[in-house]
Motif scaffolding. Sequence first.
Motif, mmCIF file in Angstrom:
data_model
loop_
_atom_site.group_PDB
_atom_site.id
_atom_site.type_symbol
_atom_site.label_atom_id
_atom_site.label_comp_id
_atom_site.label_asym_id
_atom_site.label_seq_id
_atom_site.Cartn_x
_atom_site.Cartn_y
_atom_site.Cartn_z
ATOM 1 N N UNK A 222 0.730 -1.447 0.220
ATOM 2 C CA UNK A 222 -0.346 -0.041 0.587
ATOM 3 C C UNK A 222 0.755 1.208 -0.110
ATOM 4 N N UNK A 223 1.916 1.739 0.939
ATOM 5 C CA UNK A 223 2.883 1.835 0.840
ATOM 6 C C UNK A 223 3.699 2.769 -0.334
ATOM 7 N N UNK A 224 3.677 1.983 -1.154
ATOM 8 C CA UNK A 224 4.431 1.564 -2.461
ATOM 9 C C UNK A 224 3.733 2.038 -3.752
ATOM 10 N N UNK A 225 2.725 1.839 -3.851
ATOM 11 C CA UNK A 225 0.954 1.746 -4.998
ATOM 12 C C UNK A 225 1.191 3.427 -4.190
ATOM 13 N N UNK A 226 0.709 3.972 -2.993
ATOM 14 C CA UNK A 226 0.646 5.461 -2.849
ATOM 15 C C UNK A 226 1.467 6.730 -1.847
ATOM 16 N N UNK A 227 2.889 6.474 -1.890
ATOM 17 C CA UNK A 227 3.652 6.993 -1.397
ATOM 18 C C UNK A 227 3.379 8.355 -1.015
ATOM 19 N N UNK A 229 0.665 9.608 0.094
ATOM 20 C CA UNK A 229 -0.574 9.105 0.880
ATOM 21 C C UNK A 229 -0.828 8.101 2.389
ATOM 22 N N UNK A 230 1.298 8.069 2.609
ATOM 23 C CA UNK A 230 1.656 7.143 3.636
ATOM 24 C C UNK A 230 2.017 8.101 4.593
ATOM 25 N N UNK A 231 1.478 8.012 6.022
ATOM 26 C CA UNK A 231 1.976 7.855 7.154
ATOM 27 C C UNK A 231 3.333 7.775 7.888
ATOM 28 N N UNK A 232 3.864 8.222 7.226
ATOM 29 C CA UNK A 232 5.603 7.634 7.949
ATOM 30 C C UNK A 232 6.385 6.846 8.640
ATOM 31 N N UNK A 233 5.405 8.047 10.136
ATOM 32 C CA UNK A 233 5.475 6.939 11.913
ATOM 33 C C UNK A 233 4.625 6.150 11.917
ATOM 34 N N UNK A 234 3.274 6.147 11.060
ATOM 35 C CA UNK A 234 2.401 5.000 12.212
ATOM 36 C C UNK A 234 2.524 3.851 11.167
ATOM 37 N N UNK A 235 3.246 4.347 9.829
ATOM 38 C CA UNK A 235 3.542 3.380 9.069
ATOM 39 C C UNK A 235 4.968 2.371 9.677
ATOM 40 N N UNK A 236 6.312 3.268 10.184
ATOM 41 C CA UNK A 236 7.222 2.297 10.917
ATOM 42 C C UNK A 236 6.554 2.004 12.420
ATOM 43 N N UNK A 237 5.602 2.497 12.969
ATOM 44 C CA UNK A 237 5.509 1.774 14.067
ATOM 45 C C UNK A 237 4.174 0.736 14.252
ATOM 46 N N UNK A 238 3.834 0.795 12.867
ATOM 47 C CA UNK A 238 2.328 -0.820 12.638
ATOM 48 C C UNK A 238 3.526 -2.001 12.412
ATOM 49 N N UNK A 239 4.757 -1.098 11.582
ATOM 50 C CA UNK A 239 5.791 -2.216 10.990
ATOM 51 C C UNK A 239 6.739 -2.709 11.833
ATOM 52 N N UNK A 240 6.490 -1.921 13.278
ATOM 53 C CA UNK A 240 8.099 -2.735 14.182
ATOM 54 C C UNK A 240 6.866 -3.470 15.333
ATOM 55 N N UNK A 241 5.599 -3.069 15.304
ATOM 56 C CA UNK A 241 5.011 -3.923 15.572
ATOM 57 C C UNK A 241 4.090 -5.190 15.213
ATOM 58 N N UNK A 242 4.600 -5.456 14.114
ATOM 59 C CA UNK A 242 3.972 -6.946 14.044
ATOM 60 C C UNK A 242 5.567 -7.169 13.718
ATOM 61 N N UNK A 243 7.221 -6.345 13.235
ATOM 62 C CA UNK A 243 8.600 -7.223 13.036
ATOM 63 C C UNK A 243 8.351 -7.748 15.064
ATOM 64 N N UNK A 244 8.123 -7.136 15.714
ATOM 65 C CA UNK A 244 7.946 -7.611 17.221
ATOM 66 C C UNK A 244 6.933 -8.613 17.671
ATOM 67 N N UNK A 245 6.431 -9.346 17.263
ATOM 68 C CA UNK A 245 4.961 -10.338 16.893
ATOM 69 C C UNK A 245 6.314 -11.429 16.576
ATOM 70 N N UNK A 246 6.784 -11.106 15.327
ATOM 71 C CA UNK A 246 6.796 -12.197 14.332
ATOM 72 C C UNK A 246 8.308 -12.366 15.717
#
Length: 407
Positions: A222-227, A229-246
Amino acid sequence: MTRPGHGTYWQSRRLSARARLTATFTGLLFVVGAAIVTSVFLVMRYLPRYDITALASPADVTQPGEVATAAPAPTTDALPEGAWAPHASPFSDVLVRDTLTINGEGDLLRVLSTTSLVVFAVVLVLGAWLSWILAGRLLRPLDHLTDAARTAELGQATRRPTLERGRVALSGPHDEFHRLAAAFDAMLERLDVAYRAQQHFAANASHELRTPLATTQAMLDVALAEPASVDVEQLGRRLRETNTRSLKTVEALLTLADATGGQVDDGPVDLRALVEEAVARAVPAAATAGTTFEHDLDDLVVDGDHVLLTALVANLLDNALQHGRPGGHVGVTLRGRTLTVVNDGDVLDPDEVAKLSEAFRRGAGRVAGAGGHGLGLAIVSAICDRHEAGLELVAVPGGGLRVDVAF
């Protein structure tokens, strides 16, 4: 002399078990038979005193080509005193001419030896043949075990569930072979359960790891399709949460692997100090969730692996916090040799509670939230098994779960 991959040369030249049993039975029969023949010969040779008087002279014996004439019946007057005289009968002439005549001790021993050896040879040959048949019947259950083992091996090699069809199920008397077959069937049952559990675990682990990876990839797409409209801070936080879970899932899998098959460094462990440290680490997370800790600990030193026991206590506390009621409390007690952790979470079905120690197993209302991976109680169960400690899961009537670990 050795051959690569085949063991020693003489081991490869050994007879089969059936041949060795046959040789053993035949050897025993030979020894017993030889002892009997020798004993009889020695007894007949040295113990009795023979006083044999011939009833017919050599002249009375029919020579080849001569016409046999009936021999007159001997009279008691013509015989020496004490000699045996047969009664006259129509068969007297046949007895004199056709029966075996023994004229002395040498003839008797010679006839006895010849007859005994012939009978002994016949019995020995017959005994060897019967030993071969008997050995085959005795070893027949081992053939069933071999076939079952090959069937089980084929099932594991081809990943087909043939272990269930490879049971021996030996019938007959409850002898040593029956007990061996029963033990073999029990082993196949355990292997089958372990094989299915391994497949189930692999499938669940793949699902647990695939979900966060798929989520990460979707967010990046989604971020690559519409760069713009991407909230970089929110995306980074969600990616970090997902990575932490993994990352936590992978770490839990590694801990579970160490608990089930890794090296264990046993030594004295101060369990009270270990629990106090774990509680101190869990207090900030508990304060965030509004959960209070209550602990009452006695002194206890156990023999075990410090790293694994630390993981055991940490997983117990994490499980109590993650699945507890917000604003509730977690109680930790150490009485005697039993560690107890209890929370006041949702009401659990007692039938489901017994299965919570399975990997990725979650009861009703227990979801993978706040970084949960569904391996906490499975790790606890594996560590308890490794330290020969008892694990008991009890549903609290008012809601929640009590976990008792008895060292």
